[in-house]
Scaffold this active site. Structure first.
Site, PDB file in Angstrom:
ATOM      1  N   SER A  39      -6.688   1.728   0.442  1.00 47.50           N
ATOM      2  CA  SER A  39      -5.391   1.186  -0.525  1.00 47.50           C
ATOM      3  C   SER A  39      -6.528   0.532  -1.416  1.00 47.50           C
ATOM      4  CB  SER A  39      -5.069  -0.382   0.430  1.00 47.50           C
ATOM      5  OG  SER A  39      -3.872  -1.222   0.170  1.00 47.50           O
ATOM      6  N   ASP A 159       0.650   3.762   2.276  1.00 48.21           N
ATOM      7  CA  ASP A 159      -0.845   3.458   2.670  1.00 48.21           C
ATOM      8  C   ASP A 159      -1.803   3.694   3.679  1.00 48.21           C
ATOM      9  OD1 ASP A 159      -3.238   1.232   2.934  1.00 48.21           O
ATOM     10  OD2 ASP A 159      -1.575  -0.625   2.155  1.00 48.21           O
TER      11      ASP A 159
END
Length: 282
Positions: A39, A159
């Site tokens: 991320s 993510d």
């Protein structure tokens, strides 16, 4: 270059801490054979591998008041809280140019950690050509509920933190005997279950593995902390993280708070330089 792994946790705007740590690594000439970013950690990894000190901090902070960068209007218009065109094209290609040439010449291998929303499994996508592989970084940073899934080679991703928040075990199995881990969560942190599970269940009804991952994320994350602790005791991992809780939110617009957390990361890495070098060289 050290024959070791670098593991970067996510944390949205808390990633300025990681940006500070990596800027010190650039100043100190500390390079790693393999790097794994999750991320915001994947975003920070880009500027580290292109050797652009200060660039990632600028990306975090230069557009805080720009509605084209992020916000509810972007979410409603595009399905992404962080505007894809600006974040992954306008900024690296024009506003704060990314050094593609230096990145391409860097012998370090970079990987963006993503979550396959159909299988629920983590995948580790190589970052080789950033004009193309920027989509892997985008996927790694596409937070549930506020981002659209990203399609790469016919697969849909979100993510990387859903499936592998701290990819230390993957780094070990990938051949990294020693690993440096940079976390954005403070000392003593333990994850608690999400308050948004019902929203997740409804939003991703076609992809039940997303809900399963979110429902189990706290337990899985805390198990990763236990594994990290064991690696630290074995002398095969080195951890840099904030020493105390901070006031920086995941979606933070206070420039002073962001600067303070960036400086904390830089100074903590500097303070532990000799200890880190000893770990890498033994």
């Amino acid at each position: 270059m050290y024959q070791a792994g670098l593991v970067l946790e996510g944390g949205a705007m808390k990633g300025v801490y990681t940006a500070g740590v990596l800027d010190f690594f650039l100043d100190a000439g500390i390079d790693f054979a393999k790097c794994y970013g999750v991320s915001a950690g994947a975003c920070c990894l880009c500027s580290y591998l292109s050797r652009q000190k200060g660039r990632q901090y600028s990306v975090f902070t230069d557009y805080l008041e720009d509605k084209n960068y992020w916000g509810l209007s972007s979410l409603l218009r595009t399905g992404d809280y962080f505007n894809v065109q600006m974040c992954y094209h306008d900024i690296p290609e024009h506003l704060n140019p990314f050094d593609y040439e230096t990145f391409d010449k860097n012998p370090s291998k970079g990987y963006a950690v993503v979550t396959n929303i159909e299988t629920g499994l983590a995948e580790y996508l190589p970052m080789k050509n950033m004009r193309r592989d920027i989509e892997a970084v985008r996927a790694s940073a596409s937070m549930p509920l506020v981002s659209r899934p990203v399609e790469i080679n016919g697969k849909l991703y979100l993510d990387g933190g859903l499936a592998d928040s701290i990819p230390l075990l993957h780094a070990v199995t990938d051949g990294c005997r020693k690993n440096v881990v940079v976390m954005t969560k403070e000392v003593g942190y333990r994850r608690v279950p999400s308050k948004h599970l019902e929203l997740i269940k409804a939003r991703y009804a076609k992809y039940p593995k997303v809900y399963e991952r979110m429902a189990n994320r706290a337990a899985a994350y805390n198990q990763q902390l236990d594994y990290l602790e064991a690696e630290l005791k074995n002398g095969t991992a080195f951890l840099i993280q904030p020493s105390h809780p901070n006031e920086v939110g995941r979606i933070e617009k206070n420039r002073k708070k962001l600067r303070a957390l960036y400086e904390e990361g830089y100074q903590e890495a500097a303070r532990r330089k000799e200890e880190l070098i000893a770990f890498l060289e033994k």
